[in-house]
Design an enzyme around this catalytic site. Structure first.
Site, short mmCIF file in Angstrom:
data_model
loop_
_atom_site.label_atom_id
_atom_site.label_comp_id
_atom_site.label_asym_id
_atom_site.label_seq_id
_atom_site.Cartn_x
_atom_site.Cartn_y
_atom_site.Cartn_z
N GLY A 45 60.73 -63.48 36.26
CA GLY A 45 59.70 -62.82 36.34
C GLY A 45 58.76 -63.22 37.40
N GLN A 50 50.40 -64.72 41.14
CA GLN A 50 51.14 -66.11 41.04
C GLN A 50 51.56 -66.49 42.65
OE1 GLN A 50 54.24 -65.44 37.92
NE2 GLN A 50 54.01 -67.32 37.77
N CYS A 95 56.98 -70.93 32.66
CA CYS A 95 56.40 -70.10 33.51
C CYS A 95 56.35 -70.85 35.04
CB CYS A 95 54.80 -69.83 33.20
SG CYS A 95 53.92 -69.03 34.15
N LEU A 96 56.76 -70.21 35.88
CA LEU A 96 56.79 -70.87 37.30
C LEU A 96 55.29 -71.64 37.77
CD1 LEU A 96 59.06 -68.29 39.35
CD2 LEU A 96 59.47 -70.39 38.49
N HIS A 137 54.74 -61.03 29.62
CA HIS A 137 54.15 -62.27 30.21
C HIS A 137 53.87 -61.91 31.37
CE1 HIS A 137 55.07 -66.49 31.00
NE2 HIS A 137 54.84 -66.13 32.21
N GLU A 138 54.51 -61.03 32.15
CA GLU A 138 54.04 -60.74 33.76
C GLU A 138 52.65 -59.94 33.63
OE1 GLU A 138 55.29 -62.48 35.94
OE2 GLU A 138 56.87 -63.17 34.62
N HIS A 141 49.75 -62.14 33.44
CA HIS A 141 49.35 -62.74 34.47
C HIS A 141 48.49 -61.76 35.23
CE1 HIS A 141 51.38 -66.58 34.77
NE2 HIS A 141 52.64 -66.06 34.57
ZN ZN Z 1 54.15 -66.87 34.26
#
Ligand code: ZN
Length: 186
Positions: A45, A50, A95-96, A137-138, A141
């Site tokens: 995701g 991000q 998470c990235l 989760h996305e 963000h």
């Molecule tokens: Zn994330």
């Protein structure tokens, strides 16, 4: 084009993404770059924040998962959770933007989410399991929220030192990241 992924504590990750009013070249290019970036980082995701863009666009790609979790890649523009049900479930998240951090997070098991797809057509789907998890989760963000915001007490204390390391760029990633305005190559 592979874009550097902004990591904690970049201001853009605390901002609210703006709704997309119509499809245009910038959004089309952003989606293509985000897919390339997500794949290169082996993520499932990615939200526009991000990669430093405050457009309400996120991607979910579960196409490589085992059968029970597998789902075709999704582009979610202006996504909104319109309903949730079932018991809250605990699942480990990563998470990235938070390299090397994984923690259990409690979220609703099932959601209904409304969004516009890559053709800017209105969609509403119901999701459970990993798909519901990643979508929530996305969307977080896009609202400036990290999964670590849900941690409390002792857990919060534990992750604080790792967050500080990320903030100072003291973590290794196999994808390019943006730390304090500087691109750190993979
Ligand atoms: Zn994330």
């Amino acid at each position: 084009m592979i874009l550097p992924i902004y990591t904690y504590d970049a201001p853009v990750l605390r901002e609210q993404a703006k709704p997309v009013s119509s499809m245009n070249e910038e959004i089309v290019a952003l989606i293509a770059d985000m897919f390339e970036t997500m794949k290169a980082a082996r993520g499932i995701g990615l939200a526009a924040n991000q990669v430093g863009k405050l457009h309400a666009v996120c991607l979910v790609d579960l196409s490589e998962m085992d059968e029970e979790d597998r789902h075709k890649p999704l582009v979610l523009i202006n996504p909104e959770v319109v309903d949730s049900w079932g018991e809250d479930v605990v699942m480990e998240e990563g998470c990235l933007s938070l390299p090397e951090l994984r923690e259990d997070v409690r979220r609703p098991e099932f959601i209904a989410v409304r969004f516009k797809d890559a053709r800017f057509e209105e969609q509403q789907i119901e999701a459970g399991g990993l798909l519901a998890r990643v979508i929530q989760h996305e969307i977080d963000h896009l609202n400036g929220i990290y999964f670590t915001d849900y941690l409390t007490g002792f857990k919060k204390t534990i992750v604080r030192s790792q967050l500080n390391k990320i903030k100072k760029g003291e973590v290794e990633t196999d994808y390019p990241v943006m730390v304090n305005g500087e691109i750190i190559p993979a």
